[in-house]
Scaffold this motif. Structure first.
Motif, PDB file in Angstrom:
ATOM      1  N   THR A 172       0.841  -1.191   0.000  1.00 44.31           N
ATOM      2  CA  THR A 172       0.000   0.000   0.000  1.00 44.31           C
ATOM      3  C   THR A 172       0.877   1.241   0.000  1.00 44.31           C
ATOM      4  O   THR A 172       1.781   1.374   0.829  1.00 44.31           O
ATOM      5  CB  THR A 172      -0.921   0.038   1.233  1.00 44.31           C
ATOM      6  OG1 THR A 172      -1.734  -1.133   1.244  1.00 44.31           O
ATOM      7  CG2 THR A 172      -1.816   1.261   1.208  1.00 44.31           C
ATOM      8  N   GLU A 225      -6.018  -4.038   8.925  1.00 41.92           N
ATOM      9  CA  GLU A 225      -6.965  -4.753   8.065  1.00 41.92           C
ATOM     10  C   GLU A 225      -6.817  -6.260   8.168  1.00 41.92           C
ATOM     11  O   GLU A 225      -7.709  -6.993   7.752  1.00 41.92           O
ATOM     12  CB  GLU A 225      -6.774  -4.322   6.613  1.00 41.92           C
ATOM     13  CG  GLU A 225      -7.256  -2.913   6.347  1.00 41.92           C
ATOM     14  CD  GLU A 225      -6.980  -2.504   4.916  1.00 41.92           C
ATOM     15  OE1 GLU A 225      -7.940  -2.124   4.228  1.00 41.92           O
ATOM     16  OE2 GLU A 225      -5.820  -2.581   4.499  1.00 41.92           O
ATOM     17  N   THR A 230      -9.171  -8.617   5.122  1.00 39.77           N
ATOM     18  CA  THR A 230      -9.089  -7.887   3.858  1.00 39.77           C
ATOM     19  C   THR A 230      -7.847  -7.030   3.845  1.00 39.77           C
ATOM     20  O   THR A 230      -7.433  -6.490   4.863  1.00 39.77           O
ATOM     21  CB  THR A 230     -10.320  -6.991   3.657  1.00 39.77           C
ATOM     22  OG1 THR A 230     -10.387  -6.033   4.731  1.00 39.77           O
ATOM     23  CG2 THR A 230     -11.595  -7.803   3.619  1.00 39.77           C
ATOM     24  N   SER A 232      -6.236  -3.846   1.582  1.00 43.39           N
ATOM     25  CA  SER A 232      -6.449  -2.859   0.527  1.00 43.39           C
ATOM     26  C   SER A 232      -5.101  -2.447  -0.044  1.00 43.39           C
ATOM     27  O   SER A 232      -4.486  -1.480   0.405  1.00 43.39           O
ATOM     28  CB  SER A 232      -7.200  -1.645   1.079  1.00 43.39           C
ATOM     29  OG  SER A 232      -8.496  -2.011   1.478  1.00 43.39           O
ATOM     30  N   GLN A 298     -10.985   7.225  -3.681  1.00 46.62           N
ATOM     31  CA  GLN A 298     -10.431   5.904  -3.377  1.00 46.62           C
ATOM     32  C   GLN A 298     -10.198   5.728  -1.885  1.00 46.62           C
ATOM     33  O   GLN A 298     -10.417   4.657  -1.326  1.00 46.62           O
ATOM     34  CB  GLN A 298      -9.119   5.705  -4.145  1.00 46.62           C
ATOM     35  CG  GLN A 298      -9.280   5.568  -5.644  1.00 46.62           C
ATOM     36  CD  GLN A 298      -9.704   4.177  -6.040  1.00 46.62           C
ATOM     37  OE1 GLN A 298     -10.836   3.752  -5.805  1.00 46.62           O
ATOM     38  NE2 GLN A 298      -8.792   3.432  -6.638  1.00 46.62           N
ATOM     39  N   VAL A 302     -12.485   2.630  -0.975  1.00 50.51           N
ATOM     40  CA  VAL A 302     -11.703   1.388  -0.867  1.00 50.51           C
ATOM     41  C   VAL A 302     -11.154   1.205   0.545  1.00 50.51           C
ATOM     42  O   VAL A 302     -11.323   0.144   1.158  1.00 50.51           O
ATOM     43  CB  VAL A 302     -10.565   1.369  -1.908  1.00 50.51           C
ATOM     44  CG1 VAL A 302      -9.763   0.082  -1.788  1.00 50.51           C
ATOM     45  CG2 VAL A 302     -11.130   1.502  -3.322  1.00 50.51           C
ATOM     46  N   LEU A 303     -10.489   2.245   1.054  1.00 51.02           N
ATOM     47  CA  LEU A 303      -9.946   2.138   2.409  1.00 51.02           C
ATOM     48  C   LEU A 303     -11.022   2.285   3.473  1.00 51.02           C
ATOM     49  O   LEU A 303     -10.867   1.823   4.606  1.00 51.02           O
ATOM     50  CB  LEU A 303      -8.869   3.207   2.639  1.00 51.02           C
ATOM     51  CG  LEU A 303      -7.530   3.035   1.935  1.00 51.02           C
ATOM     52  CD1 LEU A 303      -6.574   4.150   2.350  1.00 51.02           C
ATOM     53  CD2 LEU A 303      -6.910   1.680   2.222  1.00 51.02           C
TER      54      LEU A 303
END
Length: 361
Positions: A172, A225, A230, A232, A298, A302-303
């Motif tokens: 990331t 996460e 999950t 990201s 995003q 997404v986050l």
């Protein structure tokens, strides 16, 4: 067993704070902070929080990763300003060579499953023909030719290469807007601390800020996460809502501006750097000329992260910690109110004038 996290760059206040905050995460078993100098306030004596004095430019970083079975790496040792006693050359070596060495070490350690790097929206550059708002996928029309921004472009290139070589590692990249907070460890914070703000004549750039607390929170979110299963991976712009013009920033600080022709401000920036007043580098001059604004969809979608502080909120808190400028905002507001009242009285017809107008009719 919880995660074992290694945080680079803990010799600076932000890095030390991130290390301490990550240790409070119930999903984290241990946090190892590394840097060439210990943090000013230490990392505390809490269980599971350790400082290792090492240089990420040296092969010893691989031993630290392997011996402690690190599974998550948070790379914060990417900076635009040198530590005391070092220069620009040392900063570039740490940013670029240090990142290469760290990635090489991570590649050899099979336990590593997560790599997070602190980048900046500076990678987009600042130019006259830039789009109004940059998305993560927007190519820069004028790639940075030097300084911290060029370091970041190289760092992100090496990180992408690492992601291809280790597809099992979730990578990331967080591109932060201009960070303001308690540390004040940024060229823009030094610029705003000047009693007079040199500006580029004819330009009033748009600026975005992100609060230091939001920086810490999004790093905690990304590293946490694992709990939900999950990850990201990808590149994300991180910035507070809204924008501020440079002129608005100056008024809120109570700092008078000194408009300078573009060719001359480069000379002014060099003079200020030579006396150590402010790091008004060519990169900063381009920002103060053309500004920079980024999309954050995003980050939210997404986050799942929403900053607590807007750009205006972040700057307001920054202003509250500064000494009063030559033109304190309260004094300026009172002066504007008095001027508006005076103009209103001048434009308001007098009773005598009304009587004369009636008689004329």
């Amino acid at each position: 067993m919880g995660r074992i996290v290694l945080v680079t760059g803990v010799g600076r206040r932000l890095g030390a704070r991130v290390a301490r905050e990550l240790r409070e995460d119930p999903g984290v078993e241990r946090v190892i902070g590394v840097d060439v100098v210990p943090p000013d306030e230490g990392l505390g004596e809490r269980e599971g929080l350790e400082f290792v004095r090492t240089d990420i430019r040296q092969p010893t970083i691989a031993r630290v990763l392997a011996e402690r079975a690190v599974d998550t790496v948070v790379h914060l040792d990417v900076h635009g300003r040198p530590l005391a006693g070092t220069g620009r050359a040392a900063v570039k070596e740490t940013n670029v060579i240090g990142t290469m060495q760290l990635l090489g070490a991570c590649q050899k350690v099979p336990e590593v499953r997560r790599f997070v790097v602190k980048s900046s929206t500076s990678v987009y550059g600042s130019a006259a023909r830039d789009p109004a708002i940059f998305a993560e996928s927007t190519p820069s029309r004028a790639l940075p030719s030097g300084g911290f921004a060029k370091d970041l472009v190289e760092v992100e290139g090496y990180v992408r290469g690492f992601a291809r070589r280790r597809p099992d590692v979730s990578v990331t990249v967080l591109r932060f807007a201009q960070v303001l907070g308690t540390s004040g460890d940024s060229p823009l914070a030094s610029y705003f601390a000047m009693p007079l703000l040199p500006t580029v004549l004819g330009y009033d750039p748009r600026l975005q800020f992100v609060h230091e607390r939001d920086v810490v929170e999004v790093l905690r979110l990304v590293c946490g996460e694992h709990r939900s299963g999950t990850l990201s991976a990808g590149t994300f712009n991180i910035a507070g809502d809204g924008v501020l013009l440079l002129s608005q920033c100056a008024r809120r600080l109570g700092r008078p501006t000194v408009p300078v022709l573009l060719p001359a401000i480069r000379w002014v920036g060099g003079a200020l750097r030579s006396v150590g007043v402010s790091d008004l580098s060519p990169e900063q001059i381009r920002l103060l000329t053309h500004g920079r604004v980024v999309h954050t969809e995003q980050m939210r979608q997404v986050l799942g992260f929403t900053p607590r502080y807007s750009t205006a909120d972040t700057f307001a808190e920054f202003v509250a910690r500064q000494s009063e400028g030559l033109l304190p905002p309260r004094t300026m507001a009172q002066a504007v109110d008095r001027l508006e009242e005076a103009l209103r009285r001048v434009n308001q017809p007098s009773p005598a004038g009304d009587s004369a107008a009636k008689e004329a009719k």
